[in-house]
Design an enzyme around this catalytic site. Sequence first.
Site, PDB file in Angstrom:
ATOM      1  N   GLY A  95      30.349  49.142  47.417  1.00 20.51           N
ATOM      2  CA  GLY A  95      30.135  47.511  47.339  1.00 20.51           C
ATOM      3  C   GLY A  95      31.639  47.373  46.564  1.00 20.51           C
ATOM      4  O   GLY A  95      31.328  47.920  45.645  1.00 20.51           O
ATOM      5  N   HIS A  96      32.693  46.902  47.421  1.00 23.12           N
ATOM      6  CA  HIS A  96      33.627  46.575  46.768  1.00 23.12           C
ATOM      7  C   HIS A  96      34.400  44.897  47.640  1.00 23.12           C
ATOM      8  O   HIS A  96      34.519  44.109  47.951  1.00 23.12           O
ATOM      9  CB  HIS A  96      34.788  47.271  48.345  1.00 23.12           C
ATOM     10  CG  HIS A  96      34.673  48.641  48.514  1.00 23.12           C
ATOM     11  ND1 HIS A  96      35.244  49.681  48.925  1.00 23.12           N
ATOM     12  CD2 HIS A  96      34.134  49.514  47.778  1.00 23.12           C
ATOM     13  CE1 HIS A  96      34.740  50.568  49.016  1.00 23.12           C
ATOM     14  NE2 HIS A  96      34.338  50.521  47.823  1.00 23.12           N
ATOM     15  N   SER A 140      44.686  46.339  35.491  1.00 22.26           N
ATOM     16  CA  SER A 140      44.338  44.509  36.047  1.00 22.26           C
ATOM     17  C   SER A 140      43.621  44.483  34.958  1.00 22.26           C
ATOM     18  O   SER A 140      42.760  45.252  34.247  1.00 22.26           O
ATOM     19  CB  SER A 140      42.971  45.635  36.979  1.00 22.26           C
ATOM     20  OG  SER A 140      41.861  44.506  37.686  1.00 22.26           O
ATOM     21  N   GLY A 189      32.263  55.871  40.557  1.00 22.41           N
ATOM     22  CA  GLY A 189      32.172  54.502  41.502  1.00 22.41           C
ATOM     23  C   GLY A 189      32.629  52.895  41.290  1.00 22.41           C
ATOM     24  O   GLY A 189      31.999  53.049  39.749  1.00 22.41           O
ATOM     25  N   ASP A 190      32.314  52.027  41.609  1.00 21.93           N
ATOM     26  CA  ASP A 190      32.849  50.743  41.447  1.00 21.93           C
ATOM     27  C   ASP A 190      33.932  50.531  40.509  1.00 21.93           C
ATOM     28  O   ASP A 190      34.113  49.549  39.464  1.00 21.93           O
ATOM     29  CB  ASP A 190      31.501  50.155  40.890  1.00 21.93           C
ATOM     30  CG  ASP A 190      29.730  50.155  41.580  1.00 21.93           C
ATOM     31  OD1 ASP A 190      30.392  49.661  42.166  1.00 21.93           O
ATOM     32  OD2 ASP A 190      28.809  50.879  41.011  1.00 21.93           O
ATOM     33  N   ARG A 223      22.818  68.566  63.255  1.00 22.83           N
ATOM     34  CA  ARG A 223      23.168  68.839  64.678  1.00 22.83           C
ATOM     35  C   ARG A 223      22.654  67.793  64.962  1.00 22.83           C
ATOM     36  O   ARG A 223      21.983  68.159  66.566  1.00 22.83           O
ATOM     37  CB  ARG A 223      23.724  69.767  65.539  1.00 22.83           C
ATOM     38  CG  ARG A 223      24.684  70.203  64.835  1.00 22.83           C
ATOM     39  CD  ARG A 223      24.991  71.056  64.207  1.00 22.83           C
ATOM     40  NE  ARG A 223      24.569  72.384  63.631  1.00 22.83           N
ATOM     41  CZ  ARG A 223      23.880  73.280  63.228  1.00 22.83           C
ATOM     42  NH1 ARG A 223      24.873  74.488  64.538  1.00 22.83           N
ATOM     43  NH2 ARG A 223      23.135  73.933  62.744  1.00 22.83           N
ATOM     44  N   GLN A 230      32.840  55.308  46.218  1.00 21.98           N
ATOM     45  CA  GLN A 230      31.974  56.457  45.817  1.00 21.98           C
ATOM     46  C   GLN A 230      33.043  57.067  44.075  1.00 21.98           C
ATOM     47  O   GLN A 230      34.613  55.782  44.720  1.00 21.98           O
ATOM     48  CB  GLN A 230      31.402  57.285  46.260  1.00 21.98           C
ATOM     49  CG  GLN A 230      29.568  56.821  46.723  1.00 21.98           C
ATOM     50  CD  GLN A 230      29.884  56.179  48.237  1.00 21.98           C
ATOM     51  OE1 GLN A 230      30.727  57.039  49.389  1.00 21.98           O
ATOM     52  NE2 GLN A 230      29.709  55.032  48.155  1.00 21.98           N
ATOM     53  N   LYS A 280      38.240  49.455  43.353  1.00 21.83           N
ATOM     54  CA  LYS A 280      38.899  50.168  44.325  1.00 21.83           C
ATOM     55  C   LYS A 280      38.984  48.715  45.960  1.00 21.83           C
ATOM     56  O   LYS A 280      39.801  48.894  45.973  1.00 21.83           O
ATOM     57  CB  LYS A 280      38.107  51.689  45.095  1.00 21.83           C
ATOM     58  CG  LYS A 280      38.104  52.462  44.395  1.00 21.83           C
ATOM     59  CD  LYS A 280      37.144  53.334  45.079  1.00 21.83           C
ATOM     60  CE  LYS A 280      35.741  52.816  45.186  1.00 21.83           C
ATOM     61  NZ  LYS A 280      34.614  52.693  44.044  1.00 21.83           N
ATOM     62  N   GLY A 281      38.002  47.663  44.993  1.00 21.49           N
ATOM     63  CA  GLY A 281      38.202  46.934  46.466  1.00 21.49           C
ATOM     64  C   GLY A 281      39.903  45.784  45.981  1.00 21.49           C
ATOM     65  O   GLY A 281      40.206  45.699  46.984  1.00 21.49           O
ATOM     66  N   THR A 332      21.035  54.312  46.944  1.00 20.54           N
ATOM     67  CA  THR A 332      21.285  52.418  47.380  1.00 20.54           C
ATOM     68  C   THR A 332      20.227  52.621  47.860  1.00 20.54           C
ATOM     69  O   THR A 332      20.005  51.264  48.478  1.00 20.54           O
ATOM     70  CB  THR A 332      22.351  52.973  47.954  1.00 20.54           C
ATOM     71  OG1 THR A 332      22.101  53.613  49.165  1.00 20.54           O
ATOM     72  CG2 THR A 332      23.636  53.115  46.645  1.00 20.54           C
ATOM     73  N   THR A 388      25.853  61.325  46.294  1.00 20.13           N
ATOM     74  CA  THR A 388      25.969  60.981  47.107  1.00 20.13           C
ATOM     75  C   THR A 388      26.533  62.411  47.669  1.00 20.13           C
ATOM     76  O   THR A 388      26.493  63.378  47.381  1.00 20.13           O
ATOM     77  CB  THR A 388      26.949  59.474  47.193  1.00 20.13           C
ATOM     78  OG1 THR A 388      26.636  59.084  48.770  1.00 20.13           O
ATOM     79  CG2 THR A 388      28.556  60.010  47.603  1.00 20.13           C
TER      80      THR A 388
END
Length: 439
Positions: A40-41, A413, A12-13, A145, A225, A16-17, A131, A240
């Site tokens: 959190g993106h 990046s 994660g982190d 269900r 994630q 992606k955002g 989280t 998760t």
Amino acid sequence: MSSICVVGIQWGDEGKGKVIDMMSESSDLVVRYSGGNNAGHTVVVGGDKFVLHLLPSGILRPGTQNLIGGGVVVDPWELVKEIEGIRGLGIQVELGKNLFISWTAHLILPYHRMQDKVMEELRGHGKIGTTGRGIGPAYQDRASRIGLRFSDLADREVLAKRVDAALAFKNRFLQGLGKPRIDRDQLLQDLEEVGRFLLPGGVDAGAEIRRAAREKKEILFEGAQGMMLDVDLGTYPYVTSSSVGPSGIGAAGFPPRNVQRVVGVAKAYTTRVGEGPFPTELLDDLGERIRTQGREFGATTGRPRRCGWFDLVAVRYAVEVAGVDELCLTNLDVLSGLPKLQVAVSYEGKGRKYEVFPAGVPDLDHCEARYQELEGWEEDLTGVRTFEELPAAARAYVEFLEEGLGIPIPVLSVGPGRNQVIHRGAPSGKGSNARALGV
Ligand code: GDP
Ligand code: IMO
Ligand code: MG
């Protein structure tokens, strides 16, 4: 038409955002397909920083439609707060115009958050470090269900029936823990109120996505994630509760096999929030230096992220299981100033050498990473915009990862900003990859 899945391939982190924001400039529809507000993106536009939890990262692009898909668990009150918060920053969010919510998305209810907290307490030393957003319990109720879906908000009678069915279980569970019962009428009233706000966004999401595909629209599927947190494929139980990879798109009502390209996002090093194995973790000053330089603090919980070297064993596995075609490598700038860099190329444990990721925690717990050392570089990369301008050692680092992963890395990046990107041009023999990443 193109349909592209963007997926994190570490813990994660990965950024992606930023990648979704970059790619959504030319997209008609961005679909968040899994997870919830555990995500959190971060998107940085000019001097403004936006952290998105449930809203797809295409929301910042006027003209792009955004959809919260069926595999996502939605905390309706948190979604309202997020919409209002982002509107307060001058971003247009109109339910039914540029934001849609799948009727089949499950709801995170107040007792899920409570249950998340209690379960973590009961796990004691074995805690996952969730989280605390109620994610696991909401997915648990989906599978049991007794979950509520977004569509249930649309009909008072149905809603009452669903709430009663859920509370028959939940109130017993809470009673067993010595916790107060959930007040049915209050919950119904709260749900009706939040429903009035959100219902204009309700949509048969699968039908909309499939229609967009038929109309040859550009569709981006936004993962949350990272593959190593996937409920089946990750470092279970320190994961998760959702399917993180492209297979998770199925729950949105779109066939994963119709996704044309899978873009993986990885950091040039590794971070992890919460508990669980992390073979390349740096517990020394170097880890602290990466944390400080990369500002590695959780976008959702603010927790310091654990930091370590790039793990080729884990990422190669994630690339394989997610079917990643090409990679976007983020945070390369953060490694500047380190004289030597290490990349894990295998693990060793209990007298065995692993070049293939051992997908089972008991093995991983005993594994130590074995490294290949590479040269570092001094130069600041944040202003670099072409591959050729990069220091030779940085180019060699990227090429080493590319070789080790067996897929191209057409985009790098070098800072959080929208323009802090290096497009490398079409990688040889992989012309269409470059198109996917907008090169
Ligand atoms: P996500 O959950 O995958 O969207 O990633 P997060 O937003 O949680 O964390 C990524 C962090 O790295 C954010 O603070 C971004 O602004 C930042 N970021 C993204 N790309 C880069 C980059 O290339 N360099 C640096 N220094 N920061 C970046
Ligand atoms: P994005 O989309 C990093 C981690 C938590 C914990 C574990 C289980 O921003 O990359 P949960 O609340 O999901 O039951 O917690 O998963 N986790 C994340 N770590 N980035 C995320 O999302 C995460 N979402 C969950 O820290 O270890
Ligand atoms: Mg994040």
